[in-house]
Structure formats: C-alpha cells, structure tokens
Design an enzyme around this catalytic site. Structure first.
Site, PDB file in Angstrom:
ATOM      1  N   HIS A 185       6.263  27.969  23.970  1.00 48.84           N
ATOM      2  CA  HIS A 185       6.374  26.583  23.586  1.00 48.84           C
ATOM      3  C   HIS A 185       6.722  25.825  24.712  1.00 48.84           C
ATOM      4  O   HIS A 185       6.248  24.451  24.895  1.00 48.84           O
ATOM      5  CB  HIS A 185       7.397  26.514  22.467  1.00 48.84           C
ATOM      6  CG  HIS A 185       7.665  25.203  22.065  1.00 48.84           C
ATOM      7  ND1 HIS A 185       6.939  24.334  21.258  1.00 48.84           N
ATOM      8  CD2 HIS A 185       9.219  24.642  22.027  1.00 48.84           C
ATOM      9  CE1 HIS A 185       7.578  23.257  21.064  1.00 48.84           C
ATOM     10  NE2 HIS A 185       9.030  23.409  21.577  1.00 48.84           N
TER      11      HIS A 185
HETATM   12  C1  HEM Z   1      14.748  24.254  25.129  1.00 49.30           C
HETATM   13  C2  HEM Z   1      13.499  24.126  25.298  1.00 49.30           C
HETATM   14  C3  HEM Z   1      12.569  23.384  24.651  1.00 49.30           C
HETATM   15  C4  HEM Z   1      11.773  22.127  25.274  1.00 49.30           C
HETATM   16  C5  HEM Z   1      11.580  21.718  26.526  1.00 49.30           C
HETATM   17  C6  HEM Z   1      10.907  21.928  23.959  1.00 49.30           C
HETATM   18  C7  HEM Z   1       9.854  20.827  23.819  1.00 49.30           C
HETATM   19  C8  HEM Z   1       9.249  20.211  22.934  1.00 49.30           C
HETATM   20  C9  HEM Z   1       8.424  18.997  22.866  1.00 49.30           C
HETATM   21  C10 HEM Z   1       8.027  18.357  24.422  1.00 49.30           C
HETATM   22  C11 HEM Z   1       8.018  18.908  21.792  1.00 49.30           C
HETATM   23  C12 HEM Z   1       7.108  17.708  21.470  1.00 49.30           C
HETATM   24  C13 HEM Z   1       5.505  18.348  21.573  1.00 49.30           C
HETATM   25  C14 HEM Z   1       4.494  17.285  20.955  1.00 49.30           C
HETATM   26  O1  HEM Z   1       4.910  16.363  20.375  1.00 49.30           O
HETATM   27  O2  HEM Z   1       3.325  17.490  21.268  1.00 49.30           O
HETATM   28  C15 HEM Z   1       8.372  19.956  20.877  1.00 49.30           C
HETATM   29  C16 HEM Z   1       8.095  19.924  19.690  1.00 49.30           C
HETATM   30  C17 HEM Z   1       8.797  20.969  18.674  1.00 49.30           C
HETATM   31  N1  HEM Z   1       9.652  21.857  18.873  1.00 49.30           N
HETATM   32 FE1  HEM Z   1      10.459  21.959  20.814  1.00 49.30          FE
HETATM   33  N2  HEM Z   1      11.153  22.543  22.918  1.00 49.30           N
HETATM   34  C18 HEM Z   1      12.074  23.144  22.756  1.00 49.30           C
HETATM   35  C19 HEM Z   1      13.063  24.256  22.191  1.00 49.30           C
HETATM   36  C20 HEM Z   1      12.492  24.350  20.717  1.00 49.30           C
HETATM   37  C21 HEM Z   1      12.846  25.536  20.211  1.00 49.30           C
HETATM   38  C22 HEM Z   1      14.053  26.347  20.403  1.00 49.30           C
HETATM   39  C23 HEM Z   1      12.410  25.122  18.711  1.00 49.30           C
HETATM   40  C24 HEM Z   1      12.614  25.700  17.509  1.00 49.30           C
HETATM   41  C25 HEM Z   1      13.278  27.120  17.346  1.00 49.30           C
HETATM   42  C26 HEM Z   1      11.429  24.185  18.900  1.00 49.30           C
HETATM   43  C27 HEM Z   1      10.703  23.570  17.832  1.00 49.30           C
HETATM   44  C28 HEM Z   1      10.010  22.469  18.035  1.00 49.30           C
HETATM   45  C29 HEM Z   1       9.070  21.923  16.808  1.00 49.30           C
HETATM   46  C30 HEM Z   1       9.125  22.327  15.292  1.00 49.30           C
HETATM   47  C31 HEM Z   1       8.393  20.705  17.327  1.00 49.30           C
HETATM   48  C32 HEM Z   1       7.399  19.910  16.657  1.00 49.30           C
HETATM   49  C33 HEM Z   1       6.007  20.559  16.935  1.00 49.30           C
HETATM   50  C34 HEM Z   1       5.420  21.172  15.782  1.00 49.30           C
HETATM   51  O3  HEM Z   1       5.679  20.754  14.633  1.00 49.30           O
HETATM   52  O4  HEM Z   1       4.495  21.846  15.829  1.00 49.30           O
HETATM   53  N3  HEM Z   1      11.578  23.542  20.138  1.00 49.30           N
HETATM   54  N4  HEM Z   1       9.318  20.552  21.705  1.00 49.30           N
END
Ligand code: HEM
Length: 230
Positions: A185
C-alpha cells in the site's frame, strides 16, 4: 479551482492549475489514525513476537507496558478501520473491468497502460487498491478475533489452552501478511507520483486524476454520481 467546481462545458482559464478534491478532512484524519495504529501495533507486536526484537519494547516503556498496550491499540485500529470501511466499501466493490486490469497488471506496472481504454477508464480505485482494501478488511477481522482469544488479562477464563495456541498461530500469520499488504500500500502510494497529496492535502492534480482514475474524473466533471452503481 477544483474540478468539482467546473461546470460542464465551462472554459478553464489557461494557467489555472486544476486540482480535484479526493478526501475530506474527516476521511484523512480517520486514515492517519488508522495508519498510526498499524505502525504502533507492528512495532509493539514484533517486540513481543521474538526475543531478537524485544529491544523495540523500549519504545513503549518496557516489556510489560508493551504487552498491556498492544491489544488496546488493536481495539482503536479496529474501530478506526471500521470508519474507513464504512466510508469506502462501496467504491471498492469489484467490477468486471477490475478483472481485466488485474489480468493485464504487467502492462500497468510497465507504464504501458495509458493508451488502452480498458486500462485507463478507472473509477476512484483501481483493482490493485481494491485488493489491498479487502485484504486489510479481512485481516483486521482475523487479527481482532484471534487477538481477543489470547487477551488473557480479560478473557483467559473463556478460552482453552488449545484455542489459545491456535489463535496465536493465526494472529502471528495474519500480522505478517498485513505488514506485507501495508508495505504494498505504501509502496504504491509513493510509486504513483502525486498520490500522497491525496491523503495529506485532500486533493490531487487534474493530470493525476486523468492519468490514473479517468472515469472518476469524468464522472466528477460531468456531475454524474461517482460510481458505485455502474
Ligand atoms: C503509514 C503509511 C500509509 C501511507 C503513506 C498511506 C497512504 C495512503 C494514500 C496516499 C492513500 C490515497 C490513495 C488514493 O486516493 O488513491 C491511501 C488510501 C487508503 N489507505 Fe492508506 N496509507 C498508509 C497506511 C494505511 C493503513 C495502515 C491502512 C489500514 C490499515 C490504510 C488504509 C487505507 C484505505 C482504506 C485507503 C482508501 C483507499 C481504498 O479504499 O482502497 N492506509 N493511503
């Protein structure tokens, strides 16, 4: 000017940078609480997982404190992720076009996807993001349920030793898998340039949206409801 503010057919003045709103403040706060919890859980979990990683327990005030705090962070992560789940599950529903995208993943990873309508007409999330979303959802349920079985401070009387042994095995395996999913991710968020801004500032450039989520952008600009019913 945000794309959501552009009327259909309205001329955009040359030089105006087009930005597109992607996440509300609430969604971003919800996301970063979840992300922080997962990092803390991984560190505290690894500290009690193997003696060679015990030094990580210093971050949490020693072995006992790490053991005590780890399950509580898990509870916060569970509810925080539930918030993300409720916000985004509809947009992550699997569609026929996602299977095509997955089958042709090599072209996407090789950056050879920009001319093909089957690969560029992507809604708010592509198939890779959807796999990560559902993977995280299932793994978090597995982690919280196996975690409750081994939370001796409160539930030791309700489970047998055999159940605890099995739960520890499942909990450890699920933790390793979710750390791998998390790495994918974060790697994807950094690799697709311009994506991090979606979760920090809440918006992306029009170019980013056109290149990576063209159907989502079209729906926004033409005022169509953004998915899910397609
Ligand atoms: C700590 C480092 C993390 C970074 C740098 C990060 C970064 C991002 C970014 C940039 C997005 C937007 C992507 C887009 O809109 O195309 C996103 C979406 C998302 N992230 Fe993270 N994330 C991190 C950790 C996590 C963790 C630990 C979880 C869950 C356990 C998580 C769950 C999600 C979810 C559910 C979305 C919405 C995208 C979807 O529904 O498919 N993220 N993240």
């Amino acid at each position: 000017m945000s794309a959501a503010e552009i009327e259909p057919g309205q001329a955009v003045h040359r030089g105006d940078p087009v930005t597109v709103d992607r996440y509300t403040v609430g969604a971003r706060i919800n996301h970063w609480i979840t992300a922080t919890c997962l990092v803390l859980l991984a560190l505290s979990g690894l500290a009690v997982f193997h003696p060679s990683l015990f030094f990580l327990s210093h971050l949490f005030g020693g072995g006992q404190a790490t053991r005590a705090i780890h399950p509580w962070i898990g509870v916060v992560l569970f509810f925080s992720f539930a918030g993300l789940f409720l916000r985004f599950w509809r947009l992550n529903l699997w569609r026929g076009a996602d299977t095509t995208w997955m089958i042709r993943l090599r072209e996407v990873l090789g950056n050879r996807d920009d001319q093909d309508p089957d690969l560029v007409e992507i809604g708010k999330y592509n198939a890779g993001q959807k796999v990560v979303f559902w993977g995280m959802s299932v793994l978090i349920i597995v982690l919280i349920s196996s975690g409750l079985v081994i939370w001796d401070q409160y539930f030791s009387d309700y489970t047998t030793l055999e159940q605890k042994r099995l739960a520890i095995l499942i909990h450890s395996l699920a933790a390793i898998v979710i750390i791998c999913v998390w790495i994918v991710h974060v790697y994807a968020a950094i690799w697709v340039r311009g994506t991090i801004g979606a979760m920090t500032r809440g918006r992306v450039t029009g170019g980013w949206a056109w290149r990576h989520h063209r159907k989502w952008l079209r729906d926004l600009v033409t005022g169509k409801p953004v998915e899910p019913a397609e």
